[in-house]
Design a protein around this motif. Structure first.
Motif, short mmCIF file in Angstrom:
data_model
loop_
_atom_site.label_atom_id
_atom_site.label_comp_id
_atom_site.label_asym_id
_atom_site.label_seq_id
_atom_site.Cartn_x
_atom_site.Cartn_y
_atom_site.Cartn_z
N ILE A 38 -91.77 3.42 -22.12
CA ILE A 38 -92.92 4.33 -21.81
C ILE A 38 -93.03 5.67 -22.18
CG2 ILE A 38 -93.89 5.26 -19.36
CD1 ILE A 38 -92.91 2.86 -18.02
N THR A 41 -94.45 5.51 -25.68
CA THR A 41 -96.03 5.52 -25.61
C THR A 41 -96.58 6.87 -25.19
OG1 THR A 41 -95.87 3.32 -24.87
CG2 THR A 41 -97.95 4.55 -24.22
N SER A 97 -94.94 0.92 -15.63
CA SER A 97 -94.88 -0.06 -16.80
C SER A 97 -95.32 0.66 -17.94
CB SER A 97 -95.09 -1.45 -16.49
OG SER A 97 -96.61 -1.65 -16.31
N GLN A 98 -94.93 0.08 -18.86
CA GLN A 98 -95.82 0.61 -20.28
C GLN A 98 -97.27 0.26 -20.18
OE1 GLN A 98 -93.61 -0.37 -23.92
NE2 GLN A 98 -94.94 0.74 -25.17
N THR A 99 -97.57 -1.04 -19.78
CA THR A 99 -98.81 -1.61 -19.55
C THR A 99 -99.60 -1.07 -18.58
OG1 THR A 99 -97.92 -3.76 -20.31
CG2 THR A 99 -100.30 -3.87 -19.15
N ALA A 100 -99.14 -0.39 -17.63
CA ALA A 100 -99.97 0.18 -16.63
C ALA A 100 -100.09 1.81 -17.06
CB ALA A 100 -99.02 0.30 -15.28
N ILE A 102 -100.68 2.40 -20.23
CA ILE A 102 -101.58 2.15 -21.26
C ILE A 102 -103.09 2.17 -20.77
CG2 ILE A 102 -102.31 0.60 -23.04
CD1 ILE A 102 -99.40 0.42 -23.65
N GLU A 103 -102.87 1.38 -19.61
CA GLU A 103 -104.22 1.14 -18.62
C GLU A 103 -104.87 2.44 -18.23
OE1 GLU A 103 -103.21 -2.04 -16.07
OE2 GLU A 103 -103.56 -3.70 -17.50
N MET A 146 -105.29 -0.06 -26.52
CA MET A 146 -105.49 -1.63 -26.24
C MET A 146 -104.65 -2.46 -27.37
SD MET A 146 -107.76 -1.67 -23.70
CE MET A 146 -106.51 -0.59 -23.18
N LYS A 149 -101.08 -2.52 -25.75
CA LYS A 149 -101.27 -3.24 -24.71
C LYS A 149 -101.21 -4.69 -25.07
CE LYS A 149 -103.89 -4.41 -20.48
NZ LYS A 149 -105.19 -4.17 -19.87
N GLY A 150 -101.75 -5.22 -26.05
CA GLY A 150 -101.65 -6.38 -26.49
C GLY A 150 -100.23 -6.94 -27.15
N ASN A 151 -99.35 -6.08 -27.35
CA ASN A 151 -98.10 -6.42 -27.89
C ASN A 151 -97.18 -6.58 -26.81
OD1 ASN A 151 -98.83 -5.69 -30.39
ND2 ASN A 151 -97.87 -3.53 -30.32
#
Length: 151
Positions: A38, A41, A97-100, A102-103, A146, A149-151
Motif C-alpha cells: 500500500i 502505491t 488493502s492495496q486494491t481498496a 487503488i479503487e 486500473m 489493480k489488475g495485478n
C-alpha cells in the motif's frame, strides 16, 4: 458542487488546492499504513500529484489573476477531492488493502479529470490547453491505477 471560478486564475488556484489536498491526504496515509504494498502505491500516486501541483503553480505564477474570493475557492477546493479527508477514506475502506486504495484513488482521479475538463471550458488558449493536458494525464493515471489493480 458549484465552484465560484470566474477566470483562468481562479481555475488554476482551485486546481492547485485540489492537488495540495490530495498530497496531504496521501502523506498522512503513509503515516498510518503499515503494509509495504500500500505504501508503494501511495508513493507512486504522490509523485504524480506533486508533478501536477508544480504544473499548476507554474501556470498560476504566470500572472493569471485570482478573484477576490480566494478563501472561498480554497474551501470549495477542499470539498472536491477526498471530501471528509483521511477519516472518510478510512471509513470507506480505502486503507484496508492495496486494491481498496487503488479503487478510492481511481474515484478521485475521475473527479479531478472531470473538474479539469470543466475548467478548460472556462479558459482560452494556453490555459485551456494546460487543463486539457492535465485532464489527459489524470486519465493516464486512472489507466495506471486500473492496471495496478489488475495485478
Amino acid at each position: 458542487m458549484k465552484i465560484n471560478v470566474k477566470s483562468a486564475g481562479d481555475a488554476f488556484f482551485v486546481a492547485m488546492n485540489m492537488e495540495k489536498r490530495a498530497i496531504r491526504i496521501y502523506e498522512r496515509m503513509l503515516e498510518i499504513v503499515d503494509d509495504e504494498g500500500i505504501k508503494e502505491t501511495i508513493n507512486t500516486i504522490l509523485e504524480e500529484e506533486r508533478e501536477h501541483l508544480c504544473t499548476f503553480c507554474s501556470w498560476l505564477d504566470d500572472s493569471y489573476g485570482i478573484s477576490e474570493n480566494r478563501r472561498l475557492l480554497e474551501l470549495q477546493a477542499e470539498e472536491i477531492l477526498f471530501p471528509g479527508g483521511l477519516m472518510e477514506l478510512v471509513r470507506k475502506g480505502g486503507a484496508e488493502s492495496q486494491t481498496a486504495l487503488i479503487e478510492y484513488a481511481a474515484e478521485q482521479e475521475i473527479l479531478a479529470m472531470e473538474y479539469y475538463e470543466e475548467f478548460a471550458k472556462l479558459c482560452e488558449g494556453e490555459a485551456k490547453n494546460a487543463f486539457l493536458a492535465i485532464a489527459l494525464e489524470e486519465k493516464e493515471h486512472l489507466d495506471t491505477l486500473m492496471a495496478m489493480k489488475g495485478n
